[in-house]
Motif scaffolding. Structure first.
Motif, PDB file in Angstrom:
ATOM      1  N   LYS A 196      25.456  28.720  37.787  1.00  0.00           N
ATOM      2  CA  LYS A 196      25.893  27.319  37.705  1.00  0.00           C
ATOM      3  C   LYS A 196      27.397  27.175  37.957  1.00  0.00           C
ATOM      4  O   LYS A 196      27.884  26.075  38.179  1.00  0.00           O
ATOM      5  CB  LYS A 196      25.553  26.747  36.326  1.00  0.00           C
ATOM      6  CG  LYS A 196      24.066  26.719  35.999  1.00  0.00           C
ATOM      7  CD  LYS A 196      23.346  25.699  36.856  1.00  0.00           C
ATOM      8  CE  LYS A 196      21.903  25.516  36.400  1.00  0.00           C
ATOM      9  NZ  LYS A 196      21.056  26.691  36.674  1.00  0.00           N
ATOM     10  N   ASP A 197      28.118  28.280  37.884  1.00  0.00           N
ATOM     11  CA  ASP A 197      29.575  28.260  38.113  1.00  0.00           C
ATOM     12  C   ASP A 197      29.819  28.632  39.574  1.00  0.00           C
ATOM     13  O   ASP A 197      29.811  29.799  39.945  1.00  0.00           O
ATOM     14  CB  ASP A 197      30.259  29.238  37.167  1.00  0.00           C
ATOM     15  CG  ASP A 197      31.780  29.126  37.207  1.00  0.00           C
ATOM     16  OD1 ASP A 197      32.301  28.402  38.077  1.00  0.00           O
ATOM     17  OD2 ASP A 197      32.434  29.789  36.387  1.00  0.00           O
ATOM     18  N   ILE A 198      30.032  27.625  40.408  1.00  0.00           N
ATOM     19  CA  ILE A 198      30.067  27.822  41.864  1.00  0.00           C
ATOM     20  C   ILE A 198      31.479  27.616  42.400  1.00  0.00           C
ATOM     21  O   ILE A 198      32.149  26.637  42.070  1.00  0.00           O
ATOM     22  CB  ILE A 198      29.124  26.825  42.578  1.00  0.00           C
ATOM     23  CG1 ILE A 198      27.710  26.896  41.995  1.00  0.00           C
ATOM     24  CG2 ILE A 198      29.106  27.085  44.083  1.00  0.00           C
ATOM     25  CD1 ILE A 198      26.795  25.778  42.484  1.00  0.00           C
ATOM     26  N   THR A 199      31.916  28.561  43.237  1.00  0.00           N
ATOM     27  CA  THR A 199      33.098  28.356  44.069  1.00  0.00           C
ATOM     28  C   THR A 199      32.628  28.402  45.521  1.00  0.00           C
ATOM     29  O   THR A 199      31.904  29.325  45.908  1.00  0.00           O
ATOM     30  CB  THR A 199      34.167  29.428  43.819  1.00  0.00           C
ATOM     31  OG1 THR A 199      34.462  29.489  42.422  1.00  0.00           O
ATOM     32  CG2 THR A 199      35.442  29.105  44.586  1.00  0.00           C
ATOM     33  N   LEU A 200      33.013  27.414  46.296  1.00  0.00           N
ATOM     34  CA  LEU A 200      32.495  27.230  47.650  1.00  0.00           C
ATOM     35  C   LEU A 200      33.556  27.543  48.692  1.00  0.00           C
ATOM     36  O   LEU A 200      34.687  27.070  48.603  1.00  0.00           O
ATOM     37  CB  LEU A 200      32.015  25.780  47.803  1.00  0.00           C
ATOM     38  CG  LEU A 200      31.570  25.319  49.194  1.00  0.00           C
ATOM     39  CD1 LEU A 200      30.322  26.064  49.632  1.00  0.00           C
ATOM     40  CD2 LEU A 200      31.317  23.805  49.179  1.00  0.00           C
ATOM     41  N   PHE A 201      33.160  28.356  49.694  1.00  0.00           N
ATOM     42  CA  PHE A 201      34.036  28.678  50.824  1.00  0.00           C
ATOM     43  C   PHE A 201      33.283  28.367  52.110  1.00  0.00           C
ATOM     44  O   PHE A 201      32.243  28.967  52.395  1.00  0.00           O
ATOM     45  CB  PHE A 201      34.446  30.155  50.791  1.00  0.00           C
ATOM     46  CG  PHE A 201      35.218  30.542  49.565  1.00  0.00           C
ATOM     47  CD1 PHE A 201      36.599  30.455  49.539  1.00  0.00           C
ATOM     48  CD2 PHE A 201      34.553  30.983  48.425  1.00  0.00           C
ATOM     49  CE1 PHE A 201      37.316  30.799  48.401  1.00  0.00           C
ATOM     50  CE2 PHE A 201      35.260  31.328  47.276  1.00  0.00           C
ATOM     51  CZ  PHE A 201      36.637  31.232  47.266  1.00  0.00           C
ATOM     52  N   VAL A 202      33.812  27.426  52.879  1.00  0.00           N
ATOM     53  CA  VAL A 202      33.197  27.032  54.146  1.00  0.00           C
ATOM     54  C   VAL A 202      34.140  27.437  55.272  1.00  0.00           C
ATOM     55  O   VAL A 202      35.339  27.129  55.232  1.00  0.00           O
ATOM     56  CB  VAL A 202      32.944  25.513  54.196  1.00  0.00           C
ATOM     57  CG1 VAL A 202      32.267  25.129  55.507  1.00  0.00           C
ATOM     58  CG2 VAL A 202      32.118  25.068  52.997  1.00  0.00           C
ATOM     59  N   SER A 203      33.613  28.125  56.283  1.00  0.00           N
ATOM     60  CA  SER A 203      34.472  28.602  57.380  1.00  0.00           C
ATOM     61  C   SER A 203      33.747  28.488  58.708  1.00  0.00           C
ATOM     62  O   SER A 203      32.522  28.460  58.772  1.00  0.00           O
ATOM     63  CB  SER A 203      34.919  30.046  57.131  1.00  0.00           C
ATOM     64  OG  SER A 203      33.816  30.896  56.866  1.00  0.00           O
ATOM     65  N   GLY A 204      34.536  28.450  59.774  1.00  0.00           N
ATOM     66  CA  GLY A 204      33.990  28.308  61.119  1.00  0.00           C
ATOM     67  C   GLY A 204      34.476  27.012  61.743  1.00  0.00           C
ATOM     68  O   GLY A 204      35.499  26.443  61.340  1.00  0.00           O
ATOM     69  N   HIS A 368      39.178  35.247  57.816  1.00  0.00           N
ATOM     70  CA  HIS A 368      40.229  34.516  57.096  1.00  0.00           C
ATOM     71  C   HIS A 368      39.692  34.026  55.750  1.00  0.00           C
ATOM     72  O   HIS A 368      40.379  34.121  54.721  1.00  0.00           O
ATOM     73  CB  HIS A 368      40.702  33.321  57.931  1.00  0.00           C
ATOM     74  CG  HIS A 368      41.657  33.679  59.030  1.00  0.00           C
ATOM     75  ND1 HIS A 368      43.010  33.450  58.947  1.00  0.00           N
ATOM     76  CD2 HIS A 368      41.454  34.250  60.240  1.00  0.00           C
ATOM     77  CE1 HIS A 368      43.598  33.858  60.058  1.00  0.00           C
ATOM     78  NE2 HIS A 368      42.672  34.350  60.858  1.00  0.00           N
ATOM     79  N   SER A 369      38.479  33.505  55.761  1.00  0.00           N
ATOM     80  CA  SER A 369      37.873  33.006  54.536  1.00  0.00           C
ATOM     81  C   SER A 369      37.679  34.120  53.513  1.00  0.00           C
ATOM     82  O   SER A 369      37.850  33.907  52.303  1.00  0.00           O
ATOM     83  CB  SER A 369      36.528  32.343  54.849  1.00  0.00           C
ATOM     84  OG  SER A 369      35.956  31.782  53.692  1.00  0.00           O
ATOM     85  N   ASP A 370      37.342  35.324  53.983  1.00  0.00           N
ATOM     86  CA  ASP A 370      37.176  36.464  53.067  1.00  0.00           C
ATOM     87  C   ASP A 370      38.474  36.781  52.339  1.00  0.00           C
ATOM     88  O   ASP A 370      38.483  37.083  51.140  1.00  0.00           O
ATOM     89  CB  ASP A 370      36.702  37.698  53.834  1.00  0.00           C
ATOM     90  CG  ASP A 370      35.260  37.590  54.294  1.00  0.00           C
ATOM     91  OD1 ASP A 370      34.505  36.807  53.681  1.00  0.00           O
ATOM     92  OD2 ASP A 370      34.888  38.280  55.265  1.00  0.00           O
ATOM     93  N   VAL A 376      41.614  33.609  45.793  1.00  0.00           N
ATOM     94  CA  VAL A 376      41.113  32.665  44.798  1.00  0.00           C
ATOM     95  C   VAL A 376      40.448  33.386  43.623  1.00  0.00           C
ATOM     96  O   VAL A 376      40.752  33.109  42.453  1.00  0.00           O
ATOM     97  CB  VAL A 376      40.118  31.682  45.449  1.00  0.00           C
ATOM     98  CG1 VAL A 376      39.445  30.809  44.395  1.00  0.00           C
ATOM     99  CG2 VAL A 376      40.827  30.814  46.478  1.00  0.00           C
ATOM    100  N   MET A 377      39.553  34.322  43.919  1.00  0.00           N
ATOM    101  CA  MET A 377      38.763  34.952  42.865  1.00  0.00           C
ATOM    102  C   MET A 377      39.583  35.899  42.001  1.00  0.00           C
ATOM    103  O   MET A 377      39.271  36.101  40.823  1.00  0.00           O
ATOM    104  CB  MET A 377      37.566  35.696  43.469  1.00  0.00           C
ATOM    105  CG  MET A 377      36.638  34.829  44.316  1.00  0.00           C
ATOM    106  SD  MET A 377      36.078  33.291  43.524  1.00  0.00           S
ATOM    107  CE  MET A 377      35.054  33.939  42.198  1.00  0.00           C
ATOM    108  N   PHE A 378      40.638  36.500  42.574  1.00  0.00           N
ATOM    109  CA  PHE A 378      41.497  37.403  41.807  1.00  0.00           C
ATOM    110  C   PHE A 378      42.759  36.710  41.287  1.00  0.00           C
ATOM    111  O   PHE A 378      43.636  37.363  40.732  1.00  0.00           O
ATOM    112  CB  PHE A 378      41.885  38.620  42.652  1.00  0.00           C
ATOM    113  CG  PHE A 378      40.782  39.631  42.809  1.00  0.00           C
ATOM    114  CD1 PHE A 378      40.583  40.622  41.859  1.00  0.00           C
ATOM    115  CD2 PHE A 378      39.941  39.592  43.908  1.00  0.00           C
ATOM    116  CE1 PHE A 378      39.572  41.555  41.995  1.00  0.00           C
ATOM    117  CE2 PHE A 378      38.916  40.523  44.059  1.00  0.00           C
ATOM    118  CZ  PHE A 378      38.730  41.511  43.100  1.00  0.00           C
ATOM    119  N   HIS A 379      42.843  35.384  41.506  1.00  0.00           N
ATOM    120  CA  HIS A 379      43.980  34.593  41.018  1.00  0.00           C
ATOM    121  C   HIS A 379      45.311  35.161  41.515  1.00  0.00           C
ATOM    122  O   HIS A 379      46.246  35.390  40.750  1.00  0.00           O
ATOM    123  CB  HIS A 379      43.972  34.527  39.488  1.00  0.00           C
ATOM    124  CG  HIS A 379      42.673  34.055  38.911  1.00  0.00           C
ATOM    125  ND1 HIS A 379      42.222  32.763  39.065  1.00  0.00           N
ATOM    126  CD2 HIS A 379      41.710  34.713  38.211  1.00  0.00           C
ATOM    127  CE1 HIS A 379      41.038  32.633  38.460  1.00  0.00           C
ATOM    128  NE2 HIS A 379      40.714  33.803  37.943  1.00  0.00           N
TER     129      HIS A 379
END
Length: 419
Positions: A196-204, A368-370, A376-379
């Motif tokens: 339920k805890d979602i972080t969204l990354f959209v690329s392309g 780039h998104s990776d 983001v995830m490692f602050h």
């Protein structure tokens, strides 16, 4: 006229220019990052959940919940789901890890909306059919049986167990008994709690229409923030362990130790020194143990940095009769790092190779998104990778000698061998 007998001039660059993401918070609280780039009519929608092994209440729940969420809903079978994604020219990639679970939808721009709606349905209405659970369990156990015959698999499992302990998530490897004890209820509990805890990354190539579709479709998903979990870490296990494998003519060796995280001020210099030791084909371990002594086809040294801990590991496969000699030579190379000054040519070669390799990793918007996802995830700071390159480019001989003595002492490594 171009003189092809002359090599082109070497132009060194220390730039690391990530695409600038557009950040947006959806109505349900999901943090979204849109990384627009590229000319191909493709898009990746990646949902990242803090739902890896670190958060498990029952061993194996993260892996099986992640892989089974797409195997059926209340209205669709796994075959119908797979057939629908194929029809849309879309692909679902699921990556259950130790810290997070990533679910990525790759789609043609023109077919994104129906593929995205199906993904949303999988997240909100996963059924976890018993038949699919038993099938995936069976496949996992078959693969486990095959892997357990490989000395390399056993050695990698053993080094993590000795570094972290078998009850710590980073030291745990699923066994047959863990899989047998896992029920459908465990998977549903894990999925409903941690997905339920979602972080969204959209690329392309992100069109305005598709961006709006993504926001509208994913804004209706239930979302709640998950508190991090703290787990105490015990002292390392055995510092030296050898396991005989009957009939094996090969031994897999691992030397490892726990190491600092990405935020530590010494991290960049450790990365560079590890690169010199065994991080690329021109490294010291490769030259000594592969090229000069012919003890192995390949040897490596790598850093594995996770959210709550990390470890450095050296690994190789050798003939059993060369086991002691290989360990001795690795120790000698570790000692050399601490006692001998690295010459300028070797330092420049390793440094340029590392920086160039890092720069070459960002050739697509997905790549780039990776990198942005790591930040983001490692602050980490927004300019983390650029700062990392600058620090590596400015590393001095004195810096590396201090790092070698602080972190690369041969006596500080745990050693295991299987074979």
């Amino acid at each position: 006229m171009l003189d092809r007998t002359l090599a082109p001039p070497f132009n060194k660059s220390t730039a690391f220019n990530l695409l600038l993401p557009e950040r947006q918070t959806l109505q349900n609280g999901v943090e979204a990052f849109f990384v627009s780039g590229g000319n191909q009519e493709v898009i990746r929608v990646e949902l990242v959940f803090p739902a890896g092994r670190w958060f498990e209440r029952k061993w194996g729940a993260a892996y099986f919940a992640a892989n089974l969420h797409s195997k059926g809903t209340s209205t669709k079978t796994s075959f119908e789901i797979a057939q629908a994604f194929d029809h849309y020219g879309a692909h679902l990639e699921i990556s259950p890890g130790l810290d997070v679970v990533s679910i990525s939808l790759f789609s043609l721009n023109k077919n994104l909306q129906p593929a995205l709606s199906l993904l949303s349905e999988l997240i909100s209405d996963s059924a976890f059919p018993e038949k699919e659970i038993e099938q995936i369990k069976s496949i996992y156990l078959q693969n486990l049986k095959v892997n357990n015959e490989k000395t390399s698999f056993q050695a990698s499992k053993l080094i993590r167990k000795n570094l972290f302990g078998e009850l710590y998530p980073y030291g745990k490897e699923l066994e047959e008994s863990d899989v047998a004890a896992l029920s459908r209820d465990h998977l549903i509990d894990h999925f409903n709690t941690f997905f339920k805890d979602i972080t969204l990354f959209v690329s392309g190539k992100i069109t305005a229409e598709n961006k709006q579709n993504i926001i509208q479709t994913l804004s209706v998903l239930p979302c709640s923030k998950q508190l991090d979990k703290m787990i105490s870490l015990s002292d390392p296990g055995k510092t030296s362990q050898r396991v005989e494998k009957e009939g094996s003519i090969q031994s897999s060796i691992r030397m490892g130790k726990r190491i600092i995280d990405r935020k530590h001020p010494d991290y960049a210099h450790i990365l560079l020194l590890n690169h010199i030791l065994g991080g690329y084909f021109g490294s010291r371990l490769m030259k000594n143990i592969r090229e000069e002594k012919g003890l192995t086809y390949g040897i490596y040294s790598s850093l594995n940095i996770l959210k709550h801990n990390g470890f450095l590991v050296i690994g190789a496969d050798v003939n059993k009769e060369n086991l002691d000699l290989t360990f001795d030579e690795i120790r000698k190379e570790l000692k050399r790092l601490r006692t001998e000054k690295i010459n300028q040519e070797e330092l420049d070669t390793a440094r340029n190779h590392f920086i160039g390799s890092l720069q070459s990793e960002i050739t697509t918007p997905f790549a780039h998104s990776d990198k942005i996802k790591n930040i983001v995830m490692f602050h980490l700071p927004d300019q983390y990778y650029q700062n990392l390159i600058h620090k590596i480019d400015g590393a001095s001989f004195a810096d590396l000698l201090r790092i070698a003595n602080d972190y690369f002492s041969e006596d500080s490594f745990t050693e295991v061998a299987v074979g």
